[in-house]
Design an enzyme around this catalytic site. Structure first.
Site, PDB file in Angstrom:
ATOM      1  N   HIS A 306      22.653 -15.944  36.764  1.00  0.00           N
ATOM      2  CA  HIS A 306      22.597 -14.514  36.471  1.00  0.00           C
ATOM      3  C   HIS A 306      23.885 -14.133  35.771  1.00  0.00           C
ATOM      4  O   HIS A 306      24.954 -14.639  36.122  1.00  0.00           O
ATOM      5  CB  HIS A 306      22.437 -13.715  37.777  1.00  0.00           C
ATOM      6  CG  HIS A 306      21.953 -12.330  37.533  1.00  0.00           C
ATOM      7  ND1 HIS A 306      22.796 -11.316  37.158  1.00  0.00           N
ATOM      8  CD2 HIS A 306      20.701 -11.800  37.558  1.00  0.00           C
ATOM      9  CE1 HIS A 306      22.082 -10.218  36.992  1.00  0.00           C
ATOM     10  NE2 HIS A 306      20.815 -10.483  37.220  1.00  0.00           N
ATOM     11  N   ASP A 363      13.997 -13.651  40.565  1.00  0.00           N
ATOM     12  CA  ASP A 363      12.748 -14.176  40.002  1.00  0.00           C
ATOM     13  C   ASP A 363      12.315 -15.484  40.635  1.00  0.00           C
ATOM     14  O   ASP A 363      11.164 -15.886  40.496  1.00  0.00           O
ATOM     15  CB  ASP A 363      12.904 -14.390  38.494  1.00  0.00           C
ATOM     16  CG  ASP A 363      13.073 -13.073  37.800  1.00  0.00           C
ATOM     17  OD1 ASP A 363      12.226 -12.208  38.014  1.00  0.00           O
ATOM     18  OD2 ASP A 363      14.057 -12.913  37.079  1.00  0.00           O
TER      19      ASP A 363
HETATM   20  N1  ACO Z   1      19.759 -23.810  34.372  1.00  0.00           N
HETATM   21  C1  ACO Z   1      20.663 -24.708  33.912  1.00  0.00           C
HETATM   22  N2  ACO Z   1      21.837 -24.379  33.369  1.00  0.00           N
HETATM   23  C2  ACO Z   1      22.128 -23.085  33.276  1.00  0.00           C
HETATM   24  C3  ACO Z   1      21.252 -22.079  33.745  1.00  0.00           C
HETATM   25  C4  ACO Z   1      20.034 -22.487  34.310  1.00  0.00           C
HETATM   26  N3  ACO Z   1      19.153 -21.591  34.769  1.00  0.00           N
HETATM   27  N4  ACO Z   1      21.808 -20.856  33.532  1.00  0.00           N
HETATM   28  C5  ACO Z   1      22.992 -21.091  32.954  1.00  0.00           C
HETATM   29  N5  ACO Z   1      23.185 -22.430  32.801  1.00  0.00           N
HETATM   30  C6  ACO Z   1      24.387 -23.103  32.276  1.00  0.00           C
HETATM   31  C7  ACO Z   1      24.455 -22.973  30.757  1.00  0.00           C
HETATM   32  O1  ACO Z   1      23.818 -24.060  30.104  1.00  0.00           O
HETATM   33  C8  ACO Z   1      25.956 -22.978  30.551  1.00  0.00           C
HETATM   34  O2  ACO Z   1      26.401 -24.310  30.713  1.00  0.00           O
HETATM   35  P1  ACO Z   1      27.661 -24.866  29.860  1.00  0.00           P
HETATM   36  O3  ACO Z   1      28.846 -24.176  30.439  1.00  0.00           O
HETATM   37  O4  ACO Z   1      27.642 -26.346  30.099  1.00  0.00           O
HETATM   38  O5  ACO Z   1      27.398 -24.514  28.421  1.00  0.00           O
HETATM   39  C9  ACO Z   1      26.501 -22.203  31.755  1.00  0.00           C
HETATM   40  O6  ACO Z   1      25.518 -22.399  32.795  1.00  0.00           O
HETATM   41  C10 ACO Z   1      26.676 -20.695  31.481  1.00  0.00           C
HETATM   42  O7  ACO Z   1      25.445 -20.205  31.010  1.00  0.00           O
HETATM   43  P2  ACO Z   1      25.272 -18.895  30.099  1.00  0.00           P
HETATM   44  O8  ACO Z   1      24.032 -19.036  29.275  1.00  0.00           O
HETATM   45  O9  ACO Z   1      26.559 -18.615  29.382  1.00  0.00           O
HETATM   46  O10 ACO Z   1      25.070 -17.791  31.189  1.00  0.00           O
HETATM   47  P3  ACO Z   1      24.624 -16.316  30.875  1.00  0.00           P
HETATM   48  O11 ACO Z   1      25.351 -15.455  31.833  1.00  0.00           O
HETATM   49  O12 ACO Z   1      24.748 -15.987  29.443  1.00  0.00           O
HETATM   50  O13 ACO Z   1      23.064 -16.353  31.178  1.00  0.00           O
HETATM   51  C11 ACO Z   1      20.999 -16.224  32.266  1.00  0.00           C
HETATM   52  C12 ACO Z   1      22.467 -15.811  32.283  1.00  0.00           C
HETATM   53  C13 ACO Z   1      20.361 -15.836  30.909  1.00  0.00           C
HETATM   54  C14 ACO Z   1      20.265 -15.481  33.366  1.00  0.00           C
HETATM   55  C15 ACO Z   1      20.913 -17.764  32.480  1.00  0.00           C
HETATM   56  O14 ACO Z   1      21.503 -18.115  33.694  1.00  0.00           O
HETATM   57  C16 ACO Z   1      19.490 -18.281  32.389  1.00  0.00           C
HETATM   58  O15 ACO Z   1      19.011 -18.583  31.276  1.00  0.00           O
HETATM   59  N6  ACO Z   1      18.790 -18.406  33.567  1.00  0.00           N
HETATM   60  C17 ACO Z   1      17.402 -18.811  33.552  1.00  0.00           C
HETATM   61  C18 ACO Z   1      16.536 -17.624  33.197  1.00  0.00           C
HETATM   62  C19 ACO Z   1      16.429 -16.631  34.323  1.00  0.00           C
HETATM   63  O16 ACO Z   1      16.189 -16.985  35.473  1.00  0.00           O
HETATM   64  N7  ACO Z   1      16.565 -15.330  33.971  1.00  0.00           N
HETATM   65  C20 ACO Z   1      16.432 -14.238  34.937  1.00  0.00           C
HETATM   66  C21 ACO Z   1      17.678 -13.462  35.048  1.00  0.00           C
HETATM   67  S1  ACO Z   1      17.527 -12.237  36.316  1.00  0.00           S
HETATM   68  C22 ACO Z   1      16.663 -10.998  35.612  1.00  0.00           C
HETATM   69  O17 ACO Z   1      16.607 -10.789  34.424  1.00  0.00           O
HETATM   70  C23 ACO Z   1      15.960 -10.145  36.574  1.00  0.00           C
END
Ligand code: ACO
Length: 428
Positions: A306, A363
């Site tokens: 998140h 979620d």
């Molecule tokens: N699975 C695996 N790796 C992940 C995940 C995940 N779900 N989420 C983040 N990471 C990793 C990224 O690859 C990145 O790794 P790195 O440092 O090696 O490059 C690191 O964690 C940081 O990730 P960001 O994309 O910079 O995190 P951000 O804060 O931008 O994204 C988000 C948040 C979009 C929610 C992300 O965690 C994600 O895509 N999760 C899956 C989708 C999801 O469940 N969304 C629901 C959000 S809650 C809502 O909207 C109600």
């Protein structure tokens, strides 16, 4: 903590005011930065940008805190209802019994759709994405209530808000029934908010759907947990659209579009698809987690991570309990829940997820509850939109009538070509 921040650009020094929120959050006020310095700030994705001052929802992502108007989400989930919480969000206080009765009556009064509006559903081809239908029908409410479109008139707001909270549920249920080719069920004036929604979804001409109260309560809690989440993508969209003076119907319709994406409201659909595909392909949890860590084909563990919560999502804890209660009630052993638990355990124990502070978000378990209620996966994001409606409305109201914000208009750092001469077509 300093009251001003000092910025040095070359030889010149600037003092920037520091704004302190009621929960001791500190922000550097850069609203005069460009006038004073000629510079703007660059913050792609707005991760460090406060777009407004708001008194609606407080989140502390590090401590896993979520409060609506100061009331912890755990207390609301335990003791309140979705409708009471909607009142709290929009009007800033928990209602008295008279206020709650009057609000509920108001919602009941507005639950029907005009017959012409009902006919809108006929024009959508079978299989239309329900979020597209929802956004289109919400937007078209503006055509039916032109008397509510004056966004300068605060008195009209309450009418528009009540119509939206009540009708979104009717629109959602109708979009499902129409897609199924089923008879449309009218809302029932004696049923409460969630029971009525389930009635419109699952009653048939010769048989009324009588849901177990535990299932109705689980849906109520699920909607309540989604009711607001400060300046997320869809809410920021609603505030941005509203900031131009656009009416409430148009603004929330835009919020629905923003919510549709798989990284936002669409994530609960993505979680179920992920779990189904793991089961279908017979991949072990260990192998799947490895694929995620290898970032193979950009696979993410959906329902994990998140932007704001970096330790745990308080909503995920509550919803996990609800999912277990619902499954116990319907006595269905859903293999998806077992798999979800296994994946959760494996990821939480893994250094990749620990180092990146990735925890289950709301979620991860909401899809399991919705499945148990018989809601099809295609409707999951619509359910989220129903829940988020009071938050969008409260935030729109705050921007229009409380903080009276300016039109939202970010700037950019241009990286395209500098001036290029036009070449006539005959010379290209
Ligand atoms: N699975 C695996 N790796 C992940 C995940 C995940 N779900 N989420 C983040 N990471 C990793 C990224 O690859 C990145 O790794 P790195 O440092 O090696 O490059 C690191 O964690 C940081 O990730 P960001 O994309 O910079 O995190 P951000 O804060 O931008 O994204 C988000 C948040 C979009 C929610 C992300 O965690 C994600 O895509 N999760 C899956 C989708 C999801 O469940 N969304 C629901 C959000 S809650 C809502 O909207 C109600």
């Amino acid at each position: 903590m300093p009251e001003t921040a000092n910025l040095q650009l070359g030889e010149k020094k600037f003092d920037l005011p520091v704004v302190v929120g009621s929960e001791n959050e500190h922000a550097i006020d850069i609203s005069k930065l460009r006038d004073q310095t000629g510079y703007i700030t660059l913050d792609e994705g707005y991760g460090n940008t406060g777009s407004c001052q708001s008194s609606i929802t407080f989140i502390d992502g590090d401590r896993g805190i979520l409060r609506y108007r100061g009331v912890p989400i755990e207390d609301l989930a335990e003791q309140s209802s979705f409708i009471e919480t909607a009142h709290l969000l929009i009007w800033g206080q928990l209602p008295s019994s008279e206020q709650l009765d009057s609000f509920s009556r108001h919602l009941t009064h507005h639950q029907f759709l005009r017959e012409q509006l009902r006919q809108h559903f006929e024009v959508f081809p079978p299989g239309s994405p329900p979020m597209a239908v929802l956004s289109a029908v919400l937007n078209s409410l503006a055509c039916f209530y032109p008397e509510l479109l004056d966004t300068e008139d605060e008195e009209l707001f309450e009418e528009a808000a009540a119509r939206l909270i009540s009708k979104v549920r009717t629109i959602a249920a109708y979009s499902y029934k129409h897609d199924m080719g089923h008879y449309l069920v009218y809302p029932h004036p004696e049923k409460d908010f969630c029971e009525n929604f389930l009635h419109m979804m699952f009653s048939e001409p010769y048989r009324d759907y009588e849901p177990d109260p535990a299932l109705v309560r689980a849906l109520d809690v699920l909607l309540l947990l989604h009711a607001d989440h400060e300046q997320n993508c869809s809410t920021s969209t609603v505030r941005m659209v509203g900031s131009s003076g656009a009416n409430l119907f148009a603004s929330v319709a835009a919020g629905v579009s923003a919510l549709w994406g798989r990284l936002h409201g669409g994530a609960n659909v993505a979680v179920v698809s992920m779990l189904e595909s793991i089961l279908e392909q017979g991949i072990s949890v260990k192998d799947y987690v490895q694929q995620v860590k290898d970032k193979e084909a950009g696979i993410r563990l959906m329902g994990f991570g998140h932007r704001v919560y970096r330790n745990f999502d308080p909503r995920a804890k509550i919803i996990k309990k609800q999912a277990e209660a619902v499954l116990a009630k319907i006595q269905r052993d859903d293999p998806l829940l077992g798999l979800a638990e296994e994946l959760e355990g494996a990821a939480l124990a893994d250094d990749y997820f620990k180092e990146r502070s990735l925890y289950p978000n709301v979620d991860f378990y909401s899809g399991v509850i919705l499945r148990a209620l018989g809601i099809p996966t295609s409707m999951f994001t619509v359910m989220f939109a129903m829940g988020r409606m009071p938050g969008w409305i409260a935030q729109w109201y705050e921007d229009r009538f409380v903080t009276r914000g300016r039109i939202h208009r970010p700037r950019q750092v241009y990286t395209g070509p500098t001036e290029v001469c036009y070449v006539p077509l005959s010379h290209r």
